[in-house]
Design a protein around this motif. Structure first.
Motif, short mmCIF file in Angstrom:
data_model
loop_
_atom_site.label_atom_id
_atom_site.label_comp_id
_atom_site.label_asym_id
_atom_site.label_seq_id
_atom_site.Cartn_x
_atom_site.Cartn_y
_atom_site.Cartn_z
N GLY A 1 36.08 46.33 33.37
CA GLY A 1 36.01 47.76 32.34
C GLY A 1 36.39 47.39 31.38
N ASP A 2 36.26 48.77 30.94
CA ASP A 2 36.86 49.67 29.80
C ASP A 2 37.81 50.01 29.86
N VAL A 3 38.59 50.48 30.80
CA VAL A 3 39.55 51.58 31.22
C VAL A 3 40.89 50.63 30.97
N ALA A 4 41.75 51.01 30.28
CA ALA A 4 43.20 49.98 29.84
C ALA A 4 43.85 49.87 31.30
N PRO A 5 44.40 48.54 31.66
CA PRO A 5 45.66 48.99 33.26
C PRO A 5 46.59 49.75 33.49
N GLY A 6 47.11 50.31 32.20
CA GLY A 6 48.12 51.56 32.00
C GLY A 6 47.45 52.53 32.14
N ALA A 7 45.84 52.78 32.39
CA ALA A 7 45.46 54.21 32.34
C ALA A 7 44.83 54.45 33.64
N ALA A 8 44.50 55.62 34.31
CA ALA A 8 44.06 56.48 34.93
C ALA A 8 42.70 55.75 34.97
N GLY A 9 41.75 55.12 36.14
CA GLY A 9 41.01 54.41 37.08
C GLY A 9 40.64 53.24 36.69
N SER A 10 41.50 52.76 36.15
CA SER A 10 41.69 51.32 35.79
C SER A 10 41.08 50.92 37.68
N ALA A 11 42.37 50.95 38.23
CA ALA A 11 42.61 50.03 39.37
C ALA A 11 41.17 50.32 39.66
N VAL A 12 40.66 51.08 40.27
CA VAL A 12 39.10 50.74 40.93
C VAL A 12 38.13 49.61 40.96
N PHE A 13 38.59 49.38 39.76
CA PHE A 13 37.12 47.74 39.13
C PHE A 13 38.00 46.15 39.44
N GLY A 14 39.84 46.04 38.78
CA GLY A 14 40.26 45.43 40.05
C GLY A 14 40.08 45.00 41.19
N PHE A 15 40.33 46.88 42.17
CA PHE A 15 39.82 46.95 43.84
C PHE A 15 38.72 45.66 44.02
N TYR A 16 37.57 46.63 43.21
CA TYR A 16 36.72 46.53 43.70
C TYR A 16 36.03 44.82 43.01
N LEU A 17 35.81 44.36 42.38
CA LEU A 17 35.45 43.14 41.69
C LEU A 17 36.44 41.41 42.72
N ASN A 18 37.10 42.12 43.43
CA ASN A 18 37.61 41.21 44.18
C ASN A 18 37.45 41.85 45.27
N LEU A 19 37.72 43.24 46.30
CA LEU A 19 36.56 42.99 47.21
C LEU A 19 35.26 42.58 47.75
N LEU A 20 34.86 42.15 47.10
CA LEU A 20 33.02 41.45 46.33
C LEU A 20 33.44 40.43 46.52
N GLY A 21 34.27 39.39 46.00
CA GLY A 21 34.54 38.33 45.79
C GLY A 21 34.23 37.87 47.51
N HIS A 22 35.17 38.88 48.45
CA HIS A 22 35.67 37.88 49.77
C HIS A 22 34.64 38.06 50.21
N ALA A 23 34.16 39.49 49.90
CA ALA A 23 32.43 40.64 51.32
C ALA A 23 31.58 39.64 50.86
N VAL A 24 31.13 38.86 49.32
CA VAL A 24 29.83 38.50 49.32
C VAL A 24 29.82 36.98 48.36
N GLY A 25 31.29 37.48 47.71
CA GLY A 25 31.76 35.77 46.74
C GLY A 25 31.56 36.38 45.33
N TRP A 26 31.00 35.60 44.45
CA TRP A 26 30.62 35.59 42.77
C TRP A 26 30.02 34.88 42.26
N PRO A 27 29.21 34.60 43.30
CA PRO A 27 27.45 33.34 42.80
C PRO A 27 27.10 33.92 41.36
N VAL A 28 25.90 33.15 40.48
CA VAL A 28 25.32 32.64 39.88
C VAL A 28 23.97 33.07 39.83
#
Length: 518
Positions: A199-226
């Motif tokens: 995403g475009d929100v810096a790690p120290g800025a409010a709202g950035s945590a959800v992207f790190g959480f969500y993408l890694n959750l997707l990695g476990h749930a469905v993978g990161w395919p091409v």
């Protein structure tokens, strides 16, 4: 093209295709109009470097596609779509041949994090497990269109009162705060930062945590395919299904304006020709919508749309390689996606410089080596590498492009000594090049709008239905609407469903809608 349809969809990216499919499934006659010479939007594949090397021109890795409830209900496999998974979903590389990996398997991921700092794997397992147990409900909330009520209620029921409060807190939390809560070691924290920086929100800025959480959750749930054979195969599959439903496609025909009469849509002018329709669904950004419909929209709505903020631009590079990238971290050699940028201090410095309008000497690079999972992308024994980095606005790219590509390659060489010797050819796109090839990538923004907290849920503006416009019969369903970027088709599908609901409530038959006020 017959000149008169029940509905016209403007823009043939994955959202436009999804909207067109939903309308055609409902029995409407649908024309899909595209400015470029082929469908796909930001989901295309080209031989950008050398013959036989198939590069993803824009987007490349598809966890959201694998999770999409919109695509799941379509027979896309029958039309040639096949998602393939690398052995390792993502690897974050660190100095000294170290790193951390994301696997679909939670135990293997925990083991990788523990290798960097004892206990960090258990910290991740404890944090992510409740969300994995409630994955289906969360998918409904995140990929179910706006407002995310039913999925949200199901997720809240599964997480419980305390868990729901923690989830709500995370939406506004900085990635840096979440990383400190879950991990003790810097390596695992950097691993989380890397996903947040999609995403475009810096790690120290409010709202950035959800992207790190969500993408890694997707990695476990469905993978990161091409997509096997290149991302363009997804667009071809969607177009194939649309054609099977009787839909028509008109390419090389930019829409010049939306036609109206008596306060409602009556069609569009595309490629200089009038096309009559009672419904128009637009897969365009707010900028694009105002360009074709400004005269017909009320002033207050236009002011709100005009204040929509776009995210940072990107510099993208594709490489044709004589062999696999020699990453020092072994698991990176088996990963489909790489986060290249070192530890948290270095990542924070890189992002801080970009926010100040400067190009960092050590940029964070988001890379993908699709040939790990899909050898068909290159001649036998050869490989491709795809990568981009966020860049500030106002850069003179005629002067800076070559130098910044050098910095990107130096970063890769740092973690993969010998990389430069493998480069057979490269292809570079600046932010202006990206927008020039796809007008929805405004200023080179690959997410079709900033994902800062105030725009995360209210895209493109605060509304109970962000897909409807004040002009009767006109809808918007692009990545600039909820739930935003990534390739899942949800905004287009949601906009089409809103249009169909309005048809039913107004008791207007499709053929009547086509003829109203014409």
């Amino acid at each position: 093209m017959n000149g008169s349809y029940d509905a016209v969809v403007v823009g043939a990216g994955p959202n436009g295709l999804s909207a067109a499919i939903r309308l055609a499934e409902a029995g409407l006659s649908v024309l899909l109009v595209e400015a470029e010479d082929r469908v796909g939007g930001a989901v295309k594949t080209d031989e950008l470097t050398l013959p036989g090397f198939r590069h993803d021109t824009f987007s490349a890795v598809y966890p959201a596609t694998a999770a999409s409830p919109v695509f799941a209900r379509m027979p896309l496999e029958r039309h040639g779509l096949r998602l393939v998974h690398p052995p390792v979903a993502m690897a974050h590389v660190l100095d000294g041949g170290r790193g951390a990996a994301l696997y679909r398997d939670l135990d293997r991921t925990a083991g990788s994090l523990n290798d960097l700092h004892r206990g960090d794997g258990e910290g991740w397992r404890e944090f992510i497990s409740p969300y994995l147990r409630n994955w289906e409900a969360l998918r409904g909330a995140m990929l179910g269109g706006f407002p995310p009520v039913w999925g949200g209620l199901r997720a809240a029921a599964g997480l419980g009162y305390s868990g729901s409060l923690e989830a709500a807190r995370m939406v506004l939390q900085p990635a840096a705060g979440l990383a400190r809560d879950v991990f003790a070691g810097d390596g695992a924290r950097a691993w989380l930062y890397g996903s947040a920086l999609h995403g475009d929100v810096a790690p120290g800025a409010a709202g950035s945590a959800v992207f790190g959480f969500y993408l890694n959750l997707l990695g476990h749930a469905v993978g990161w395919p091409v997509v096997e054979g290149g991302s363009g195969r997804l667009s071809e599959a969607l177009a194939g299904y649309f054609g099977e439903l009787g839909g028509e496609v008109l390419t090389s025909s930019p829409v010049e304006r939306v036609l109206t009469r008596n306060g409602r849509v009556r069609g569009v002018v595309a490629g200089g020709a009038e096309v009559r329709a009672g419904l128009v669904v637009c897969d365009v950004t707010p900028k694009g919508l105002l360009a074709i419909a400004s005269e017909a929209l009320p002033g207050n709505y236009k002011k709100k749309m005009a204040r929509f903020r776009y995210g940072p631009g990107n510099l993208k590079v594709d490489w044709a390689l004589s062999g696999p990238v020699p990453w020092e971290y072994d698991e990176a050699r088996r990963a489909g996606t790489l986060h290249v940028g070192g530890g948290t201090n270095e990542l924070e410095e890189s992002i801080s410089l970009e926010k100040l309008g400067r190009l960092p000497e050590r940029p964070f690079v988001l890379a993908a080596q699709q040939t790990v999972a899909d050898p068909s992308r290159a001649p036998e024994g050869r490989h491709t590498l795809w990568g981009y980095t966020h860049v500030p606005s106002g850069i003179d790219w005629e002067q800076e492009a070559e130098k910044h590509v050098g910095r990107i390659e130096a970063q890769i060489e740092r973690f993969a000594p010998g990389f430069r010797e493998l480069v057979l050819a490269r292809h570079v796109m600046t932010p202006a090049d990206l927008e020039g090839r796809n007008r929805n990538l405004v200023g080179g923004d690959v997410n079709a709008g900033s994902q800062a907290p105030d725009q995360l849920f209210f895209r493109p503006l605060p509304s109970l239905s962000p897909y409807r416009t004040p002009l009767r019969g006109l809808y918007v369903g692009s990545a600039s609407t909820f739930p935003g970027g990534a390739v899942h088709g949800v905004p287009g599908d949601a906009a089409a469903k809103a249009a169909l609901t309005d048809l039913r409530l107004r008791r207007v038959k499709p053929e009547q809608a086509r003829s109203v006020d014409t």
